[in-house]
Design an enzyme around this catalytic site. Structure first.
Site, mmCIF file in Angstrom:
data_model
loop_
_atom_site.group_PDB
_atom_site.id
_atom_site.type_symbol
_atom_site.label_atom_id
_atom_site.label_comp_id
_atom_site.label_asym_id
_atom_site.label_seq_id
_atom_site.Cartn_x
_atom_site.Cartn_y
_atom_site.Cartn_z
ATOM 1 N N LYS A 22 0.806 -1.236 0.000
ATOM 2 C CA LYS A 22 0.000 0.000 0.000
ATOM 3 C C LYS A 22 0.836 1.281 0.000
ATOM 4 C CE LYS A 22 -4.096 -2.026 2.178
ATOM 5 N NZ LYS A 22 -5.113 -1.892 3.223
ATOM 6 N N GLY A 53 -3.899 1.623 18.704
ATOM 7 C CA GLY A 53 -2.985 1.186 17.652
ATOM 8 C C GLY A 53 -2.285 2.363 17.016
ATOM 9 N N GLY A 71 -0.326 1.607 13.850
ATOM 10 C CA GLY A 71 0.198 1.046 12.602
ATOM 11 C C GLY A 71 -0.441 1.710 11.391
ATOM 12 N N LYS A 97 5.736 4.874 18.761
ATOM 13 C CA LYS A 97 4.995 4.904 17.489
ATOM 14 C C LYS A 97 3.764 5.807 17.609
ATOM 15 C CE LYS A 97 4.403 0.918 15.248
ATOM 16 N NZ LYS A 97 4.222 -0.561 15.174
HETATM 17 P P1 ATR Z 1 -1.861 -2.477 10.423
HETATM 18 O O1 ATR Z 1 -1.157 -1.954 9.219
HETATM 19 O O2 ATR Z 1 -2.948 -3.470 10.135
HETATM 20 O O3 ATR Z 1 -2.328 -1.389 11.327
HETATM 21 P P2 ATR Z 1 0.550 -2.936 11.936
HETATM 22 O O4 ATR Z 1 1.160 -1.764 11.265
HETATM 23 O O5 ATR Z 1 1.346 -4.180 12.062
HETATM 24 O O6 ATR Z 1 -0.792 -3.366 11.210
HETATM 25 O O7 ATR Z 1 0.039 -2.462 13.376
HETATM 26 C C1 ATR Z 1 -0.476 -3.353 14.312
HETATM 27 C C2 ATR Z 1 -0.906 -2.579 15.562
HETATM 28 O O8 ATR Z 1 -1.455 -3.499 16.484
HETATM 29 C C3 ATR Z 1 0.231 -1.868 16.272
HETATM 30 O O9 ATR Z 1 -0.270 -0.687 16.840
HETATM 31 C C4 ATR Z 1 0.604 -2.897 17.361
HETATM 32 O O10 ATR Z 1 1.256 -2.340 18.485
HETATM 33 P P3 ATR Z 1 2.854 -2.077 18.479
HETATM 34 O O11 ATR Z 1 3.068 -0.850 17.652
HETATM 35 O O12 ATR Z 1 3.214 -1.899 19.882
HETATM 36 O O13 ATR Z 1 3.461 -3.311 17.851
HETATM 37 C C5 ATR Z 1 -0.759 -3.406 17.729
HETATM 38 N N1 ATR Z 1 -0.727 -4.731 18.365
HETATM 39 C C6 ATR Z 1 -0.606 -5.932 17.744
HETATM 40 N N2 ATR Z 1 -0.647 -6.939 18.645
HETATM 41 C C7 ATR Z 1 -0.817 -6.369 19.859
HETATM 42 C C8 ATR Z 1 -0.935 -6.871 21.192
HETATM 43 N N3 ATR Z 1 -0.886 -8.181 21.463
HETATM 44 N N4 ATR Z 1 -1.101 -5.983 22.185
HETATM 45 C C9 ATR Z 1 -1.147 -4.664 21.943
HETATM 46 N N5 ATR Z 1 -1.028 -4.113 20.715
HETATM 47 C C10 ATR Z 1 -0.867 -4.949 19.684
#
Ligand code: ATR
Length: 290
Positions: free
Chosen positions: A72, A132, A134, A161
């Protein structure tokens, strides 16, 4: 799905890696069949060399493309033009054929906007909690900025982040934005929030878990969107509802990202009855998933 492919059939598709689980062919081929557009839509597994894939698509007269994980952001350098919101988000999922190449849009963003508007979730003038930081969170944060949230609290396990995204939103939209570590959520100011959950924690097969565990925060949420659509009711949604709030899932966001892309490509407006029909089809797809 159209019944006959002939010399005038146009095609489109979704490029990604992996691609086998995409729901987009169901959305687009259903719409083409119902609207009698001579169009087919395919999953396109692009293992590498995305730039050649985009160039090839244009040379092959492909009407429009979707782009998904992991391309993307990378696709942006292969475009001849980009929509303003997509440029701010830094991610494109829809390519619309124009003179000399493709223009990029972010219909995940536009789909989330349509879903929120249709279900009457309040953003304007209200404090918003965003879980989140991401790619999906960036689109939702830009939406909160564009829709004039009163304040935005970006809550993430990795607070750095959240800080980076918060600075970006303040700079782009002037929205008062705060970064909060997931472990500090209990310190949030006492007020009523709209919440947008964008992490994948709680998505099938990891059902029954949620990024937010503190009851004192659920108590302050009266409206929520979880962008997860499988399972249809996430643990996060269950807990918002248990505290008297309203919660919707991400299925309409998925639906509207597809419908909006389809509308761009075919220069049409899909009517509500047909949108409802496709929504029901998608619901059925996930009903018996587990
Ligand atoms: P996307 O593009 O779908 O948003 P990503 O960029 O991988 O995917 O982002 C995933 C998000 O889920 C991130 O905010 C991640 O937190 P971190 O930045 O700390 O990694 C969050 N996330 C995923 N698993 C998690 C968990 N078990 N507990 C808390 N946050 C989680």
């Amino acid at each position: 799905m159209i019944e006959k492919i002939d010399g005038k059939t146009r095609f489109g598709g979704v490029m990604g890696n992996p691609i086998a689980h995409t729901m987009s062919p169901l959305i687009h081929n259903t719409l083409a069949g119902k609207l009698s557009h001579n169009f087919v839509y395919l999953p396109l597994h692009v293992e590498q060399d995305l730039a050649s894939a985009v160039k090839g698509a244009y040379a092959l007269n492909v009407l429009g493309m979707n782009v998904t994980v992991p391309y993307k952001s990378e696709v942006i350098k292969s475009l001849v033009d980009i929509d303003e919101a997509a440029a701010k988000i830094g991610a494109v999922n829809t390519l619309v054929r124009v003179e000399g190449g493709y223009k990029g849009y972010n219909t995940d963003y536009l789909g989330l906007k349509r879903s929120i508007e249709e279900d009457g979730i309040t953003i304007e003038g209200k404090p918003v909690l965003l879980f989140g930081a991401g790619g999906a969170a960036k689109a939702a944060a830009c939406l909160a900025g564009a829709m004039k949230a009163k304040e935005l609290y970006i809550i993430n396990r990795t607070v750095e982040k959240a800080q980076e995204l918060a600075s970006y939103i303040e700079e782009q939209f002037g929205t008062k934005t705060f970064a909060v570590a997931l472990t500090d959520v209990a310190t949030l100011p006492k007020q009523t929030y709209t919440a947008i959950q964008t992490t994948n924690w709680g998505m099938w097969p990891n059902t029954g878990v949620t990024v937010l565990n503190e009851d004192c925060v659920y108590e302050m949420i009266d409206e929520a969107v979880d962008i997860i659509f499988n399972p249809p009711e996430t643990e996060f949604m269950k807990r918002v509802k248990a505290h008297g709030g309203k919660a919707i899932n991400g299925l309409k966001m998925l639906l509207y990202q597809g419908v909006t892309a389809y509308e761009f490509w075919h220069e049409t407006k899909v009517d509500e009855a047909l949108i409802k029909e496709v929504h029901e089809l998608l619901e059925k797809e996930f009903e018996n998933h587990e």
